[in-house]
Design a protein around this motif. Structure first.
Motif, mmCIF file in Angstrom:
data_model
loop_
_atom_site.group_PDB
_atom_site.id
_atom_site.type_symbol
_atom_site.label_atom_id
_atom_site.label_comp_id
_atom_site.label_asym_id
_atom_site.label_seq_id
_atom_site.Cartn_x
_atom_site.Cartn_y
_atom_site.Cartn_z
ATOM 1 N N LEU A 174 0.863 -1.175 0.000
ATOM 2 C CA LEU A 174 0.000 0.000 0.000
ATOM 3 C C LEU A 174 0.898 1.222 0.000
ATOM 4 O O LEU A 174 1.691 1.426 0.922
ATOM 5 C CB LEU A 174 -0.909 0.021 1.224
ATOM 6 C CG LEU A 174 -1.853 1.230 1.281
ATOM 7 C CD1 LEU A 174 -2.929 1.118 0.210
ATOM 8 C CD2 LEU A 174 -2.484 1.380 2.653
ATOM 9 N N GLU A 175 0.801 2.024 -1.060
ATOM 10 C CA GLU A 175 1.515 3.297 -1.113
ATOM 11 C C GLU A 175 0.568 4.389 -0.620
ATOM 12 O O GLU A 175 -0.596 4.437 -1.019
ATOM 13 C CB GLU A 175 1.972 3.621 -2.535
ATOM 14 C CG GLU A 175 3.036 2.680 -3.055
ATOM 15 C CD GLU A 175 3.636 3.163 -4.381
ATOM 16 O OE1 GLU A 175 3.122 4.152 -4.969
ATOM 17 O OE2 GLU A 175 4.617 2.556 -4.832
ATOM 18 N N THR A 176 1.067 5.251 0.256
ATOM 19 C CA THR A 176 0.234 6.305 0.822
ATOM 20 C C THR A 176 0.947 7.646 0.799
ATOM 21 O O THR A 176 2.176 7.721 0.914
ATOM 22 C CB THR A 176 -0.163 5.981 2.273
ATOM 23 O OG1 THR A 176 1.014 5.706 3.046
ATOM 24 C CG2 THR A 176 -1.098 4.789 2.333
ATOM 25 N N SER A 179 0.280 11.208 2.927
ATOM 26 C CA SER A 179 -0.525 11.730 4.035
ATOM 27 C C SER A 179 0.244 12.823 4.752
ATOM 28 O O SER A 179 1.307 13.262 4.282
ATOM 29 C CB SER A 179 -0.855 10.595 5.013
ATOM 30 O OG SER A 179 0.322 10.178 5.692
ATOM 31 N N PHE A 229 -6.327 3.563 7.746
ATOM 32 C CA PHE A 229 -5.856 4.934 7.534
ATOM 33 C C PHE A 229 -7.040 5.884 7.624
ATOM 34 O O PHE A 229 -8.198 5.486 7.467
ATOM 35 C CB PHE A 229 -5.126 5.075 6.199
ATOM 36 C CG PHE A 229 -5.797 4.397 5.031
ATOM 37 C CD1 PHE A 229 -6.756 5.043 4.287
ATOM 38 C CD2 PHE A 229 -5.461 3.087 4.707
ATOM 39 C CE1 PHE A 229 -7.373 4.423 3.222
ATOM 40 C CE2 PHE A 229 -6.068 2.445 3.639
ATOM 41 C CZ PHE A 229 -7.027 3.109 2.893
ATOM 42 N N THR A 235 -5.879 10.512 3.500
ATOM 43 C CA THR A 235 -4.746 9.684 3.109
ATOM 44 C C THR A 235 -4.925 9.206 1.671
ATOM 45 O O THR A 235 -5.857 8.456 1.367
ATOM 46 C CB THR A 235 -4.621 8.450 4.031
ATOM 47 O OG1 THR A 235 -4.461 8.885 5.382
ATOM 48 C CG2 THR A 235 -3.424 7.595 3.635
ATOM 49 N N HIS A 282 -4.239 6.751 -1.077
ATOM 50 C CA HIS A 282 -3.801 5.360 -1.009
ATOM 51 C C HIS A 282 -3.885 4.694 -2.378
ATOM 52 O O HIS A 282 -4.821 4.897 -3.139
ATOM 53 C CB HIS A 282 -4.609 4.561 0.027
ATOM 54 C CG HIS A 282 -6.093 4.728 -0.071
ATOM 55 N ND1 HIS A 282 -6.752 5.904 0.276
ATOM 56 C CD2 HIS A 282 -7.058 3.858 -0.465
ATOM 57 C CE1 HIS A 282 -8.052 5.741 0.109
ATOM 58 N NE2 HIS A 282 -8.258 4.516 -0.357
ATOM 59 N N ARG A 283 -2.838 3.908 -2.635
ATOM 60 C CA ARG A 283 -2.741 3.168 -3.894
ATOM 61 C C ARG A 283 -2.363 1.727 -3.580
ATOM 62 O O ARG A 283 -1.292 1.464 -3.014
ATOM 63 C CB ARG A 283 -1.670 3.785 -4.800
ATOM 64 C CG ARG A 283 -1.489 3.037 -6.115
ATOM 65 C CD ARG A 283 -0.174 3.371 -6.784
ATOM 66 N NE ARG A 283 -0.088 2.806 -8.127
ATOM 67 C CZ ARG A 283 1.013 2.808 -8.883
ATOM 68 N NH1 ARG A 283 2.125 3.366 -8.416
ATOM 69 N NH2 ARG A 283 1.027 2.264 -10.085
#
Length: 263
Positions: free
Chosen positions: A57-59, A61, A78, A82, A84-85
């Motif tokens: 999970l790329e974030t 924030s 999250f 945020t 998120h990808r």
């Protein structure tokens, strides 16, 4: 990426949340990584339980950029804002998604990370985000292909904006998210007034019920215990639908019903 409300007289899923089973897209994006459409939620938190496959999970924030590994048994969540990808590293990444404020995300709480010119134009944003309906087509094969194509085009546009934003956050810090947050507020402002009923019927109603239960117990009363019951909800029939991050099977909270007593 979650279910809606609940039937009259049936208490919602615990916490006013919704639950869905997600198979993350395995389509490669411009940077070679397979996965979903980067986006944020403006009012709802989201949680994942990984049940199969591996990925990340790329974030983006207030803490900056992060990449969190995902493997079976991983639990994470999250807060609103945020970006998120989901990245499908193994090709078979599957999650259980727990979404705060059941029904609210489907009402427009999510904002995709399109390039700034699309985010600045509500009509362009709506065109880029729309997915055709099953009823628009004569057969399921044609419908499924068209819906998947639209979902992939939407994902690619969101990744385009995300990759630029990720570079800025890495170079400048979380302050680089300010423009996205301003655009997100503009996009949801006119809809947000209609979101109150999701909160009132879900999290607020459940919190108030618990307050009453605790007060009653402290006074030596337990009438609510006599109302105990078991409820169940099924998955809607038919094909899985295209969500932002993958194909979804959403539990039908609107169709929830009590389990009758059996001998």
């Amino acid at each position: 990426m979650s279910g809606g409300g609940h039937a009259a007289g049936v208490p919602g899923f615990p916490g006013g949340t919704a639950v869905s089973h997600l198979r993350v897209y395995d389509w490669p994006a411009a940077d070679g990584q397979a996965g979903g459409s980067p986006h944020l939620h403006t009012a709802s938190a989201e949680g994942y339980v990984v049940v199969g496959g591996e990925g990340a999970l790329e974030t983006l924030s207030g803490a900056g950029y992060a990449r969190t590994p995902l493997r079976p048994g991983t639990l994470l969540w999250f807060t609103p804002g945020t970006v998120h990808r989901l990245v499908n590293g193994s090709g078979d990444l599957e999650l259980l998604v727990v979404m705060q404020n059941a029904g609210l995300p489907e009402s427009g709480d999510a904002v995709l990370t399109y390039p700034p010119d699309v985010l600045a134009d509500p009509a362009a944003y709506a065109r880029a985000t729309a997915i055709p309906a099953w009823s628009d087509f004569a057969d399921t094969a044609t419908a499924g292909a068209a819906m998947a194509r639209a979902a992939r085009e939407r994902r690619d546009l969101a990744v385009e904006g995300y990759l630029r934003l990720r570079d800025r956050v890495r170079a400048e810090g979380p302050g680089a998210l300010a423009g996205l947050y301003e655009a997100a507020v503009r996009l949801v402002r006119d809809k947000a007034a209609g979101w109150h009923h999701h909160w009132e019927r879900g999290p607020h109603a459940q919190a108030e019920a618990t307050r009453g239960h605790v007060a009653g117990l402290a006074a030596g009363e337990g009438g609510h215990l006599r109302d105990s019951a078991v409820y169940t909800a099924g998955s809607p029939p038919g094909p899985r639908r295209n969500g932002m991050c993958g194909t979804l099977r959403v539990w039908d909270l609107d169709g929830a019903h009590p389990v009758s007593g059996q001998e």
